[in-house]
Scaffold this motif. Structure first.
Motif, PDB file in Angstrom:
ATOM      1  N   ASP A 125       0.858  -1.186   0.000  1.00  0.00           N
ATOM      2  CA  ASP A 125       0.000   0.000   0.000  1.00  0.00           C
ATOM      3  C   ASP A 125       0.894   1.236   0.000  1.00  0.00           C
ATOM      4  N   PRO A 126       1.580   1.484  -1.129  1.00  0.00           N
ATOM      5  CA  PRO A 126       2.608   2.529  -1.140  1.00  0.00           C
ATOM      6  C   PRO A 126       2.054   3.947  -1.146  1.00  0.00           C
ATOM      7  N   VAL A 127       2.751   4.811  -0.426  1.00  0.00           N
ATOM      8  CA  VAL A 127       2.526   6.246  -0.482  1.00  0.00           C
ATOM      9  C   VAL A 127       3.792   6.872  -1.050  1.00  0.00           C
ATOM     10  N   LEU A 128       3.643   7.699  -2.075  1.00  0.00           N
ATOM     11  CA  LEU A 128       4.803   8.372  -2.651  1.00  0.00           C
ATOM     12  C   LEU A 128       5.157   9.598  -1.818  1.00  0.00           C
ATOM     13  N   VAL A 129       6.440   9.794  -1.603  1.00  0.00           N
ATOM     14  CA  VAL A 129       6.947  10.927  -0.826  1.00  0.00           C
ATOM     15  C   VAL A 129       7.959  11.658  -1.699  1.00  0.00           C
ATOM     16  N   SER A 130       7.817  12.968  -1.831  1.00  0.00           N
ATOM     17  CA  SER A 130       8.710  13.721  -2.706  1.00  0.00           C
ATOM     18  C   SER A 130       9.366  14.871  -1.962  1.00  0.00           C
ATOM     19  N   GLY A 131      10.520  15.265  -2.440  1.00  0.00           N
ATOM     20  CA  GLY A 131      11.220  16.402  -1.860  1.00  0.00           C
ATOM     21  C   GLY A 131      12.073  17.070  -2.913  1.00  0.00           C
ATOM     22  N   THR A 132      12.240  18.386  -2.790  1.00  0.00           N
ATOM     23  CA  THR A 132      13.052  19.139  -3.753  1.00  0.00           C
ATOM     24  C   THR A 132      13.924  20.141  -3.017  1.00  0.00           C
TER      25      THR A 132
ATOM     26  N   MET B 247      20.273  16.574   0.069  1.00  0.00           N
ATOM     27  CA  MET B 247      19.277  17.459   0.662  1.00  0.00           C
ATOM     28  C   MET B 247      17.857  16.960   0.432  1.00  0.00           C
ATOM     29  N   SER B 248      17.618  16.304  -0.680  1.00  0.00           N
ATOM     30  CA  SER B 248      16.276  15.781  -0.956  1.00  0.00           C
ATOM     31  C   SER B 248      16.050  14.389  -0.378  1.00  0.00           C
ATOM     32  N   VAL B 249      17.019  13.479  -0.558  1.00  0.00           N
ATOM     33  CA  VAL B 249      16.787  12.105  -0.090  1.00  0.00           C
ATOM     34  C   VAL B 249      16.756  12.032   1.430  1.00  0.00           C
ATOM     35  N   ASN B 250      17.575  12.842   2.118  1.00  0.00           N
ATOM     36  CA  ASN B 250      17.512  12.858   3.578  1.00  0.00           C
ATOM     37  C   ASN B 250      16.186  13.412   4.073  1.00  0.00           C
ATOM     38  N   ASP B 251      15.627  14.368   3.333  1.00  0.00           N
ATOM     39  CA  ASP B 251      14.336  14.940   3.722  1.00  0.00           C
ATOM     40  C   ASP B 251      13.202  13.917   3.621  1.00  0.00           C
ATOM     41  N   ILE B 252      13.146  13.172   2.519  1.00  0.00           N
ATOM     42  CA  ILE B 252      12.039  12.212   2.400  1.00  0.00           C
ATOM     43  C   ILE B 252      12.275  10.995   3.283  1.00  0.00           C
TER      44      ILE B 252
ATOM     45  N   VAL C 221      13.056  11.026   6.380  1.00  0.00           N
ATOM     46  CA  VAL C 221      12.556  11.209   7.743  1.00  0.00           C
ATOM     47  C   VAL C 221      11.109  10.753   7.907  1.00  0.00           C
ATOM     48  N   GLN C 222      10.407  10.553   6.816  1.00  0.00           N
ATOM     49  CA  GLN C 222       9.053   9.999   6.906  1.00  0.00           C
ATOM     50  C   GLN C 222       9.039   8.492   6.670  1.00  0.00           C
ATOM     51  N   GLY C 223      10.228   7.918   6.627  1.00  0.00           N
ATOM     52  CA  GLY C 223      10.361   6.476   6.464  1.00  0.00           C
ATOM     53  C   GLY C 223      10.426   6.020   5.029  1.00  0.00           C
ATOM     54  N   ALA C 224      10.555   6.975   4.086  1.00  0.00           N
ATOM     55  CA  ALA C 224      10.496   6.625   2.667  1.00  0.00           C
ATOM     56  C   ALA C 224      11.834   6.129   2.140  1.00  0.00           C
TER      57      ALA C 224
END
Length: 349
Positions: free
Chosen positions: A59-66, A92-97, A99-102
């Motif tokens: 049941d995937p949820v997509l998480v994005s960061g820029t 900067m982007s991958v560390n941000d997403i 933190v929500q477990g993504a």
């Protein structure tokens, strides 16, 4: 009245070198190839990049960061140091997403310049590919824009974004954080990509030079050290301890004092102990050279702590052991306490 030009013009005459752009694409393809995951359905060079959501997610949820790299780029230009800013961009982007477990799945970049230097651009994009390797995500596309008159020669801008996925039932949002939980800190590799307007000012007022000795290393290596990517070690503890990871905070702009509160409710505070970790030489030098107050240091820089985890007290030692086994330097830097009236949600004592 018009003045007709008898000379046949081409795009290169206007400052855009199509051949250089093609040469860059061919040069970066091997870098991108090292990052490919099985879910990538198209390679570099298409109009759009296709990526299949991994079948392991029920049941995937997509998480994005820029994000970008900020004014650290000015030092890259001035010091001719382009090899690591691409890692910063991805981090900067991958560390941000994270933190929500993504789990980061793929990354796209945007590189803009006035006149394309294939050597500089390929060095930057090689760094982006390296960052993707370190985080396990695929570099599946991007854009290189040569725009004469928009940027001075030798300068460029960078932006990028990452997309990841997390099981809906496993999203980490800090809602279970409670009094008595332990705050763990993972050490940083340096200033990462934040506070560089102040760092550059201090470099300027001290007259510091890139290759001067700084505690046994060239200053350029210390100041331009790439942002640490925490993806693989954090995903490992999430997979092993699940709900035991109650909250994660990436310490970016705003430092410790402004980032940890983003995952805390209004009734609790994170109480950090400044003597629990050693401030790296870079930050001691910045503070002394700039006569910066402790509070300003903690709200501008990571001060040696690049990622924070909040975990139950009874699991803290086990989680620390797992992080250490994955190569992290992990420290107990604080605890969660009741938030008293007029107290900030994060403070250092």
């Amino acid at each position: 009245m018009s003045n007709l030009n008898s000379t046949s013009l081409n795009y290169r005459d206007a400052g855009v070198d199509i051949d250089a752009g093609e040469a860059l694409i061919n040069k970066i393809k091997p870098f991108a190839a090292k990052t490919i995951r099985s879910e990538v359905l198209t390679g570099i060079g298409g109009f759009g990049a296709l990526f299949e959501v991994p079948k392991k997610f029920a049941d995937p949820v997509l998480v994005s960061g820029t994000d970008g790299v900020g004014t650290k780029l000015r030092l890259a230009f001035e010091w001719n140091s382009h090899g690591t800013v691409g890692i910063d961009l991805v981090a900067m982007s991958v560390n941000d997403i994270l933190v929500q477990g993504a789990e980061p799945l793929f990354f796209l970049d945007y590189f803009a310049c006035g006149k394309l230097s294939v050597d500089i651009a390929s060095a930057v994009i090689a760094g982006i590919a390296k960052g993707c390797e370190l985080s396990g995500c695929a570099l599946i596309g991007g854009e290189t824009a040569e725009m004469p008159g928009m940027y001075p020669d030798g300068e460029y801008d960078l932006a990028g974004f990452a997309v990841g996925a997390v099981e809906k039932s496993s999203i980490i949002n800090g809602s279970s954080i409670d009094v008595g939980d332990i705050v763990l800190g993972l050490t940083s590799s340096g200033a990462h990509s934040n506070g560089y307007s102040l760092i550059r000012k201090i470099i300027d007022i001290t007259g510091s030079k890139p290759y001067q000795d700084f505690y046994g290393r060239p200053l350029v290596d210390v100041v331009m050290a790439p942002t640490k990517i925490y993806v693989k070690s954090i995903l490992s503890v999430i997979n092993k301890f699940g709900k035991g990871i109650k909250g994660l905070a990436h310490i970016t702009g705003g430092g410790l004092l402004d980032n940890i509160p983003r995952i805390l409710n209004q009734n609790i505070s994170a109480k950090l102990y400044k003597d629990s970790w050693r401030m790296p030489d870079l930050f001691n030098w910045l503070q002394k050279s700039g006569n910066i107050s402790d509070t300003e240091m903690y709200r501008v820089f990571n001060c040696g702590i690049g990622m924070v985890l909040i975990v139950p007290k009874h699991q803290a030692d086990l989680i620390m052991g797992e992080l250490s086994s994955n190569g992290e330097d992990v420290i107990k830097i604080g605890e969660i306490v009741n938030r008293e009236r007029n107290m900030p949600s994060t403070y250092v004592v």
